[in-house]
Design an enzyme around this catalytic site. Structure first.
Site, PDB file in Angstrom:
ATOM      1  N   SER A   1       0.838  -1.205   0.000  1.00 48.74           N
ATOM      2  CA  SER A   1       0.000   0.000   0.000  1.00 48.74           C
ATOM      3  C   SER A   1       0.875   1.257   0.000  1.00 48.74           C
ATOM      4  O   SER A   1       0.620   2.212  -0.723  1.00 48.74           O
ATOM      5  CB  SER A   1      -0.934   0.007   1.214  1.00 48.74           C
ATOM      6  OG  SER A   1      -0.191   0.077   2.413  1.00 48.74           O
ATOM      7  N   TYR A   2       1.936   1.207   0.801  1.00 47.04           N
ATOM      8  CA  TYR A   2       2.865   2.348   0.900  1.00 47.04           C
ATOM      9  C   TYR A   2       3.571   2.561  -0.445  1.00 47.04           C
ATOM     10  O   TYR A   2       3.647   3.683  -0.955  1.00 47.04           O
ATOM     11  CB  TYR A   2       3.867   2.020   2.012  1.00 47.04           C
ATOM     12  CG  TYR A   2       4.918   3.051   2.304  1.00 47.04           C
ATOM     13  CD1 TYR A   2       4.575   4.322   2.755  1.00 47.04           C
ATOM     14  CD2 TYR A   2       6.270   2.745   2.175  1.00 47.04           C
ATOM     15  CE1 TYR A   2       5.559   5.258   3.054  1.00 47.04           C
ATOM     16  CE2 TYR A   2       7.257   3.666   2.480  1.00 47.04           C
ATOM     17  CZ  TYR A   2       6.896   4.920   2.917  1.00 47.04           C
ATOM     18  OH  TYR A   2       7.869   5.843   3.212  1.00 47.04           O
TER      19      TYR A   2
END
Ligand SMILES: NC(=O)c1ccc[n+]([C@@H]2O[C@H](COP(=O)([O-])OP(=O)(O)OC[C@H]3O[C@@H](n4cnc5c(N)ncnc54)[C@H](O)[C@@H]3O)[C@@H](O)[C@H]2O)c1
Length: 250
Positions: free
Chosen positions: A152-153
């Protein structure tokens, strides 16, 4: 005083790298509006900046609430009448392996990193055109080399990199520069990693050719001062690795 008479908006400025940038900008004479979530940390950093002689204002806001973002730029204009430098530094994310990355986890990274960066850039554009402003956005090795547990990052950061390059292309005609910093520094986020996952922390340090973790103000803040100053007028669309050589030299 390389940023004298410049007005900067910095997100996530209460702690970590954002606070380091606030300090470095204050020492170079900038007027600063910084945004943070925690009122206590924000007020503490504001006091530090005032003690350095800077004109500094803390704005408490949750950047994940998109409705507050245009008002943040308007606050800067109300207080200082212009905007020269926009630093999109704030980011939150959760580390989980790919198959456990839910939409909620993905949304957290995008809502705290990508969307504030995009909306603040879009809202700030009319003011940056006037000042031939500078935008500095934050990315990470996580996206560039595909670090485990960081889908996600990595996704949010590479999305930020994508729009930054497009903006650099489109906004060059206005004299606006848009660059990216990819740091490694001793922020509270990294301190947490050291406490909770010492093996991962030690491995990270062992991979830094310069043999130490960067300092939020002296290393990352100074690099941001350079990109925000007229010394970097002819640099745009670049990702500057301020990571002790970690990604490019192995
Ligand atoms: N520290 C590193 O080694 C490292 C490495 C790669 C990339 N980065 C990037 O550099 C930037 C700064 O990192 P850091 O280590 O100082 O992070 P950090 O977690 O220590 O600090 C982030 C700051 O952003 C603020 N913030 C987060 N979500 C927010 C929200 N919803 N509303 C308002 N404020 C919010 C936090 O309150 C905090 O002040 C981030 O974009 C990060 O992804 C850092």
């Amino acid at each position: 005083m390389r940023l004298k008479n410049k007005v900067a908006l910095i997100t996530g400025g209460s702690s970590g790298i954002g606070r380091g940038i606030c300090h470095a900008f204050a020492r170079e004479g900038a007027s600063i509006v910084f945004v943070g979530k925690s009122p206590d940390k924000g007020r503490r950093t504001e006091e530090e900046l005032l003690a350095l002689g800077a004109d500094a204002v803390f704005l408490q806001a949750n950047l994940a609430d998109r409705s507050v973002l245009p008002g943040i730029v308007e606050e800067v204009i109300k207080k200082f009448g212009k905007l020269d430098i926009l630093v999109n530094n704030a980011q939150t994310s959760k580390n989980v392996i790919f198959e456990e990355t839910t939409e909620e986890v993905m949304n957290l990274a995008f809502n705290t990193g990508f969307w504030p960066t995009f909306i603040l850039m879009r809202t700030a554009l009319p003011y940056l055109k006037v000042t031939k402003g500078k935008v500095i956005n934050f990315v990470s090795a996580a996206g560039m080399i595909g670090l485990s547990k960081q889908s996600s990052y990595a996704a949010a950061k590479e999305a930020i990199r994508g729009i930054s390059r497009v903006a650099a292309t489109e906004w060059g005609r206005y004299g606006i520069t848009v660059n990216l910093l990819s740091p490694i520094a001793n922020s509270p986020g990294v301190d947490r990693l050291q406490e909770e996952h010492p093996n991962a922390y030690n491995k990270m340090v062992s991979l830094i050719p310069l043999g130490r973790i960067g300092d939020c103000e002296e290393d990352i803040g100074r690099a941001a001062v350079f990109l925000a100053s007229s010394d970097a007028d002819y640099i745009t669309g670049q990702t500057i690795m301020v990571d002790g050589g970690t990604v490019m030299v192995r």
